[in-house]
Design a protein around this motif. Structure first.
Motif, PDB file in Angstrom:
ATOM      1  N   SER A 259       0.791  -1.248  -0.040  1.00 21.39           N
ATOM      2  CA  SER A 259       0.289   0.000  -0.068  1.00 21.39           C
ATOM      3  C   SER A 259       0.971   1.328  -0.054  1.00 21.39           C
ATOM      4  N   ILE A 260       0.563   2.215  -0.658  1.00 25.58           N
ATOM      5  CA  ILE A 260       1.459   3.496  -0.708  1.00 25.58           C
ATOM      6  C   ILE A 260       0.532   4.780  -0.295  1.00 25.58           C
ATOM      7  N   TYR A 261      -0.692   4.375  -0.126  1.00 18.68           N
ATOM      8  CA  TYR A 261      -1.616   5.428   0.107  1.00 18.68           C
ATOM      9  C   TYR A 261      -2.887   4.967   0.904  1.00 18.68           C
ATOM     10  N   GLU A 262      -3.364   5.544   1.855  1.00 21.57           N
ATOM     11  CA  GLU A 262      -4.453   4.901   2.487  1.00 21.57           C
ATOM     12  C   GLU A 262      -5.599   4.833   1.797  1.00 21.57           C
ATOM     13  N   ASN A 263      -5.857   5.880   0.941  1.00 21.40           N
ATOM     14  CA  ASN A 263      -7.184   5.843   0.044  1.00 21.40           C
ATOM     15  C   ASN A 263      -7.148   5.234  -1.315  1.00 21.40           C
ATOM     16  N   MET A 264      -6.138   4.450  -1.261  1.00 16.12           N
ATOM     17  CA  MET A 264      -5.843   3.908  -2.853  1.00 16.12           C
ATOM     18  C   MET A 264      -5.637   2.352  -2.674  1.00 16.12           C
ATOM     19  N   GLU A 265      -6.073   1.585  -3.349  1.00 21.74           N
ATOM     20  CA  GLU A 265      -5.855   0.188  -3.437  1.00 21.74           C
ATOM     21  C   GLU A 265      -5.003  -0.139  -4.899  1.00 21.74           C
ATOM     22  N   LEU A 266      -4.283  -0.969  -4.951  1.00 20.04           N
ATOM     23  CA  LEU A 266      -3.461  -1.241  -6.158  1.00 20.04           C
ATOM     24  C   LEU A 266      -4.017  -2.756  -6.485  1.00 20.04           C
ATOM     25  N   ARG A 267      -4.178  -2.693  -7.774  1.00 15.47           N
ATOM     26  CA  ARG A 267      -4.601  -3.977  -8.473  1.00 15.47           C
ATOM     27  C   ARG A 267      -3.651  -4.235  -9.691  1.00 15.47           C
ATOM     28  N   PHE A 268      -3.470  -5.238 -10.269  1.00 11.48           N
ATOM     29  CA  PHE A 268      -2.601  -5.763 -11.200  1.00 11.48           C
ATOM     30  C   PHE A 268      -3.308  -6.527 -12.575  1.00 11.48           C
ATOM     31  N   SER A 269      -2.863  -6.246 -13.556  1.00 11.91           N
ATOM     32  CA  SER A 269      -3.362  -7.113 -14.686  1.00 11.91           C
ATOM     33  C   SER A 269      -2.226  -7.349 -15.509  1.00 11.91           C
ATOM     34  N   ASN A 270      -2.246  -8.402 -16.316  1.00  9.21           N
ATOM     35  CA  ASN A 270      -1.400  -9.026 -16.979  1.00  9.21           C
ATOM     36  C   ASN A 270      -1.501  -9.141 -18.435  1.00  9.21           C
ATOM     37  N   GLY A 271      -2.658  -8.726 -19.043  1.00  6.46           N
ATOM     38  CA  GLY A 271      -2.890  -8.940 -20.632  1.00  6.46           C
ATOM     39  C   GLY A 271      -2.333  -7.997 -21.558  1.00  6.46           C
ATOM     40  N   HIS A 272      -2.247  -6.739 -21.084  1.00  5.88           N
ATOM     41  CA  HIS A 272      -1.595  -5.518 -21.874  1.00  5.88           C
ATOM     42  C   HIS A 272       0.011  -5.876 -21.678  1.00  5.88           C
ATOM     43  N   THR A 273       0.458  -5.776 -20.499  1.00  7.44           N
ATOM     44  CA  THR A 273       1.770  -5.980 -20.204  1.00  7.44           C
ATOM     45  C   THR A 273       2.018  -6.515 -19.071  1.00  7.44           C
ATOM     46  N   GLN A 274       3.124  -7.268 -18.542  1.00  7.16           N
ATOM     47  CA  GLN A 274       3.311  -7.682 -17.601  1.00  7.16           C
ATOM     48  C   GLN A 274       3.096  -6.975 -16.169  1.00  7.16           C
ATOM     49  N   SER A 275       1.990  -7.255 -15.230  1.00  7.24           N
ATOM     50  CA  SER A 275       1.975  -6.584 -13.960  1.00  7.24           C
ATOM     51  C   SER A 275       1.735  -5.036 -14.023  1.00  7.24           C
ATOM     52  N   MET A 276       1.056  -4.831 -15.090  1.00  2.56           N
ATOM     53  CA  MET A 276       0.453  -3.414 -15.094  1.00  2.56           C
ATOM     54  C   MET A 276      -0.381  -2.936 -13.744  1.00  2.56           C
ATOM     55  N   MET A 277      -0.184  -1.832 -13.181  1.00  2.00           N
ATOM     56  CA  MET A 277      -0.456  -1.469 -11.959  1.00  2.00           C
ATOM     57  C   MET A 277      -1.989  -0.331 -12.007  1.00  2.00           C
ATOM     58  N   HIS A 278      -3.046  -0.817 -11.285  1.00  2.00           N
ATOM     59  CA  HIS A 278      -4.263  -0.123 -11.543  1.00  2.00           C
ATOM     60  C   HIS A 278      -4.470   0.552 -10.107  1.00  2.00           C
ATOM     61  N   PRO A 279      -4.336   1.811  -9.763  1.00  2.00           N
ATOM     62  CA  PRO A 279      -4.729   2.420  -8.593  1.00  2.00           C
ATOM     63  C   PRO A 279      -6.451   2.546  -8.720  1.00  2.00           C
ATOM     64  N   VAL A 280      -6.772   2.000  -7.596  1.00  2.00           N
ATOM     65  CA  VAL A 280      -8.215   2.398  -7.465  1.00  2.00           C
ATOM     66  C   VAL A 280      -8.483   3.172  -5.967  1.00  2.00           C
ATOM     67  N   ILE A 281      -9.080   4.422  -6.422  1.00  2.00           N
ATOM     68  CA  ILE A 281      -9.026   5.579  -5.512  1.00  2.00           C
ATOM     69  C   ILE A 281     -10.350   5.521  -4.604  1.00  2.00           C
ATOM     70  N   HIS A 282     -10.401   5.544  -3.352  1.00  2.00           N
ATOM     71  CA  HIS A 282     -11.605   5.861  -2.839  1.00  2.00           C
ATOM     72  C   HIS A 282     -11.985   7.370  -2.339  1.00  2.00           C
ATOM     73  N   TYR A 283     -12.774   7.865  -3.244  1.00  2.00           N
ATOM     74  CA  TYR A 283     -13.229   9.321  -3.248  1.00  2.00           C
ATOM     75  C   TYR A 283     -14.589   9.587  -3.042  1.00  2.00           C
ATOM     76  N   LYS A 284     -14.852  10.418  -2.071  1.00  2.00           N
ATOM     77  CA  LYS A 284     -16.370  10.872  -1.724  1.00  2.00           C
ATOM     78  C   LYS A 284     -17.550   9.667  -2.195  1.00  2.00           C
ATOM     79  N   GLY A 285     -17.199   8.419  -1.421  1.00  2.00           N
ATOM     80  CA  GLY A 285     -18.061   7.540  -1.575  1.00  2.00           C
ATOM     81  C   GLY A 285     -17.952   6.894  -2.789  1.00  2.00           C
ATOM     82  N   HIS A 286     -16.883   6.996  -3.908  1.00  2.00           N
ATOM     83  CA  HIS A 286     -16.920   6.340  -5.078  1.00  2.00           C
ATOM     84  C   HIS A 286     -15.537   5.439  -4.907  1.00  2.00           C
ATOM     85  N   LYS A 287     -15.486   4.556  -5.885  1.00  2.00           N
ATOM     86  CA  LYS A 287     -14.173   4.083  -6.205  1.00  2.00           C
ATOM     87  C   LYS A 287     -13.846   4.500  -7.708  1.00  2.00           C
TER      88      LYS A 287
END
Length: 297
Positions: free
Chosen positions: A190-218
């Motif tokens: 974890s690098i920030y309390e309001n952000m989770e990090l997800r990863f995908s491998n289809g486009h390139t190996q281990s691409m990182m996707h931040p998911v930001i928790h913001y005003k009740g939204h993701k």
């Protein structure tokens, strides 16, 4: 118990006072057929019309998180340090630049505390590095920032496969390492309390996707998993992807989750017109529900 309550309070406090800014860094062009893979031009050309050379215009849209203590930028476009031959291939155009967009919301490059890179293809990380004043050597564009990069992807970029080699430029990676500002991220970190990090491998190996928790939204930062709204249908997969079948599975899982969660917003890095949307399940699969501007949240 006190520490747990304090931690919960700080998360809620930051979620209330944090602010998201859409950062436009300009447009560029890529081959439309490559962007839509097996989808015929008679279909995709209606979604993003090409020029006489079959090239389509794409945004390089980034996301800035302001929380009062930290200023976190996700991706930074292709930059402007390359030569005329390079830009002759990719046709950088438009009035927006990284610096102008940061200035427009009251910040400078030196204010960024955290530079989060989804992956190291040049159109996502080229702004990480710039020339020094006399153009004799490269330096980091964000002198006070930690550069966060997925460890698996970093290793892939240093020894790329032949398919991706042209997208990984040494001038975008080695100067970060030499600066001492590089911080590698492992899955589960974890690098920030309001952000989770997800990863995908289809486009390139281990691409990182931040998911930001913001005003009740993701707010799900899609990067190149779903580069534009036109790529929402499952078969619409880029020819650039190293594992297109994996991309299809990752897209399906992400879109299914987003359709079931009314509070999830999908943020598009490359859509030439639309920055974000919500989606819904239909008889034809997951489709756009409504357009979203983050400034309206």
């Amino acid at each position: 118990m006190f520490n747990q309550n304090l931690c919960a309070f700080l998360i809620v406090y930051n979620a209330i006072f944090m602010k998201l800014h859409t950062i436009e860094t300009g447009h560029f062009k890529l081959d439309g057929g490559a962007m839509f893979g097996v989808v015929p031009k008679t279909i995709w050309n209606k979604l993003n019309p090409s020029d006489d050379n079959n090239m389509i215009s794409l945004a390089m849209r980034c996301l800035l998180i302001e929380d009062g203590n930290r200023l976190i930028l996700i991706d930074n476009g292709m930059g402007n340090k390359q030569d005329d031959k390079f830009f002759g291939y990719y046709f950088l155009h438009g009035n927006a630049t990284l610096e102008k967009s940061l200035n427009a919301v009251g910040f400078a490059l030196s204010d960024v505390t955290d530079m989060v890179l989804t992956h190291l293809h040049f159109d996502h990380c080229g702004g990480s590095i710039k020339w020094n004043n006399d153009r004799t050597q490269y330096q980091t564009s964000f002198p006070n920032a930690t550069y966060w990069i997925g460890e698996e992807h970093w290793n892939e970029a240093l020894a790329p496969n032949p398919r991706e080699k042209a997208s990984f430029l040494k001038e975008n990676t080695i100067p970060i390492q030499e600066s001492g500002q590089l911080k590698l991220v492992k899955r589960g970190d974890s690098i920030y309390e309001n952000m989770e990090l997800r990863f995908s491998n289809g486009h390139t190996q281990s691409m990182m996707h931040p998911v930001i928790h913001y005003k009740g939204h993701k707010v799900f930062y899609l990067a190149d998993m779903i580069p534009t709204q036109a790529h929402i249908p499952t078969p619409y997969v880029m020819g650039y992807d190293v594992r297109p079948l994996d991309t299809m599975e990752e897209k399906t899982a992400t879109l299914t989750e987003a359709a079931a969660d009314e509070k999830m917003i999908l943020f598009f890095e490359h859509d030439p017109l639309n920055e974000a949307c919500t989606v819904m399940q239909t008889e034809k699969g997951v489709r756009i529900k409504e357009q979203v501007l983050l400034c309206d949240l």
